[in-house]
Motif scaffolding. Structure first.
Motif, PDB file in Angstrom:
ATOM      1  N   UNK A  35     -43.295  14.998  -7.494  1.00  0.00           N
ATOM      2  CA  UNK A  35     -42.857  13.810  -7.024  1.00  0.00           C
ATOM      3  C   UNK A  35     -41.383  13.653  -6.638  1.00  0.00           C
ATOM      4  N   UNK A  36     -40.647  13.893  -7.601  1.00  0.00           N
ATOM      5  CA  UNK A  36     -39.225  13.614  -7.579  1.00  0.00           C
ATOM      6  C   UNK A  36     -38.630  14.460  -6.399  1.00  0.00           C
ATOM      7  N   UNK A  39     -39.003  12.674  -3.345  1.00  0.00           N
ATOM      8  CA  UNK A  39     -37.891  11.505  -3.299  1.00  0.00           C
ATOM      9  C   UNK A  39     -36.544  12.044  -3.042  1.00  0.00           C
ATOM     10  N   UNK A  43     -34.472  10.773   0.394  1.00  0.00           N
ATOM     11  CA  UNK A  43     -33.066  10.071   0.308  1.00  0.00           C
ATOM     12  C   UNK A  43     -31.949  10.920   1.201  1.00  0.00           C
ATOM     13  N   UNK A  50     -29.684   6.886   8.375  1.00  0.00           N
ATOM     14  CA  UNK A  50     -28.568   5.759   8.685  1.00  0.00           C
ATOM     15  C   UNK A  50     -27.417   6.121   9.447  1.00  0.00           C
ATOM     16  N   UNK A  58     -42.174   6.354   6.681  1.00  0.00           N
ATOM     17  CA  UNK A  58     -42.587   7.605   5.706  1.00  0.00           C
ATOM     18  C   UNK A  58     -43.571   7.281   4.812  1.00  0.00           C
ATOM     19  N   UNK A  59     -44.348   8.318   4.590  1.00  0.00           N
ATOM     20  CA  UNK A  59     -45.940   8.125   3.638  1.00  0.00           C
ATOM     21  C   UNK A  59     -45.426   9.159   2.652  1.00  0.00           C
ATOM     22  N   UNK A  60     -45.390   8.590   1.437  1.00  0.00           N
ATOM     23  CA  UNK A  60     -44.622   9.356   0.180  1.00  0.00           C
ATOM     24  C   UNK A  60     -45.801   9.665  -0.732  1.00  0.00           C
TER      25      UNK A  60
ATOM     26  N   UNK B  36     -32.060   1.030   3.865  1.00  0.00           N
ATOM     27  CA  UNK B  36     -31.424   1.809   2.614  1.00  0.00           C
ATOM     28  C   UNK B  36     -31.871   0.824   1.393  1.00  0.00           C
ATOM     29  N   UNK B  39     -35.037   2.020   0.212  1.00  0.00           N
ATOM     30  CA  UNK B  39     -34.898   3.587  -0.328  1.00  0.00           C
ATOM     31  C   UNK B  39     -34.359   3.447  -1.626  1.00  0.00           C
ATOM     32  N   UNK B  42     -37.318   2.670  -3.830  1.00  0.00           N
ATOM     33  CA  UNK B  42     -38.260   3.733  -3.989  1.00  0.00           C
ATOM     34  C   UNK B  42     -37.726   4.457  -5.044  1.00  0.00           C
ATOM     35  N   UNK B  43     -36.294   4.743  -5.204  1.00  0.00           N
ATOM     36  CA  UNK B  43     -35.542   5.408  -6.248  1.00  0.00           C
ATOM     37  C   UNK B  43     -35.966   5.000  -7.514  1.00  0.00           C
ATOM     38  N   UNK B  46     -39.611   5.559  -8.429  1.00  0.00           N
ATOM     39  CA  UNK B  46     -39.769   6.800  -8.617  1.00  0.00           C
ATOM     40  C   UNK B  46     -39.491   7.301 -10.019  1.00  0.00           C
ATOM     41  N   UNK B  47     -38.265   6.779 -10.540  1.00  0.00           N
ATOM     42  CA  UNK B  47     -37.669   6.864 -12.093  1.00  0.00           C
ATOM     43  C   UNK B  47     -38.568   6.471 -13.036  1.00  0.00           C
ATOM     44  N   UNK B  56     -47.003   6.482  -7.597  1.00  0.00           N
ATOM     45  CA  UNK B  56     -47.638   5.705  -6.535  1.00  0.00           C
ATOM     46  C   UNK B  56     -47.590   6.390  -5.278  1.00  0.00           C
ATOM     47  N   UNK B  58     -46.393   5.636  -1.440  1.00  0.00           N
ATOM     48  CA  UNK B  58     -45.609   4.787  -0.734  1.00  0.00           C
ATOM     49  C   UNK B  58     -45.699   4.733   0.734  1.00  0.00           C
ATOM     50  N   UNK B  59     -45.590   3.679   1.336  1.00  0.00           N
ATOM     51  CA  UNK B  59     -45.330   3.644   2.903  1.00  0.00           C
ATOM     52  C   UNK B  59     -43.968   2.988   3.244  1.00  0.00           C
ATOM     53  N   UNK B  60     -43.077   3.770   3.625  1.00  0.00           N
ATOM     54  CA  UNK B  60     -41.573   3.097   3.839  1.00  0.00           C
ATOM     55  C   UNK B  60     -41.429   2.937   5.387  1.00  0.00           C
TER      56      UNK B  60
END
Lengths: 91, 91
Positions: A35-36, A39, A43, A50, A58-60, B36, B39, B42-43, B46-47, B56, B58-60
């Motif tokens: 997973x990470x 992620x 990032x 940006x 995105x679909x994660x 951002x 994001x 999300x970080x 994720x942790x 999970x 995710x849809x971003x």
């Protein structure tokens, strides 16, 4: 920015591994070990996005990130999308 | 881990703002000021997910993250999902 014609999009995608045109977006699924790692990719892609002031959807999932780029304001695909797709491949 | 019955899920979701049961997942849409900021969320999520060893989907999008939690291995919702949902609200 001008929309790119469908035939031109299809033709250009032939040279871009894993990318396809789906629902008016350029789409590619990236896979990762865990997973990470996905992620981490998110990032780096977000930082590139940006810089370009152009952002992917995105679909994660676990070990998987689907990237979708499209120029919503124009209702289709523009050069900005191909540039962002190239950035996703580069990160 | 045991699946939670649908009626119990619905009842517990009443106390959790923004969460709903959709397609066998607990789902909530979080909104942010800019890409951002999403994001960043999300970080942190994720942790927390990595700590729980439960992740999970995710849809971003721009200023928006949809969080979906479900225990795929059990084919439904378990306590692990409610714990992860609470973590998402906390980050």
């Amino acid at each position: 920015m001008a929309l790119i014609e469908r035939d031109d999009i299809i033709s250009r995608l032939e040279g871009m591994e894993g990318w396809e045109l789906r629902d008016e977006s350029l789409e590619k699924t990236f896979t990762f070990d865990g997973y990470l790692a996905g992620i981490e990719f998110v990032n780096r892609l977000a930082a590139a996005a940006e810089e370009q002031a152009h952002h992917p959807d995105l679909e994660v999932g676990y070990g998987r990130v689907v990237v979708r780029v499209s120029t919503h304001s124009e209702g289709g695909i523009t050069e900005r999308d191909f540039r962002l797709a190239a950035a996703a491949d580069a990160v």
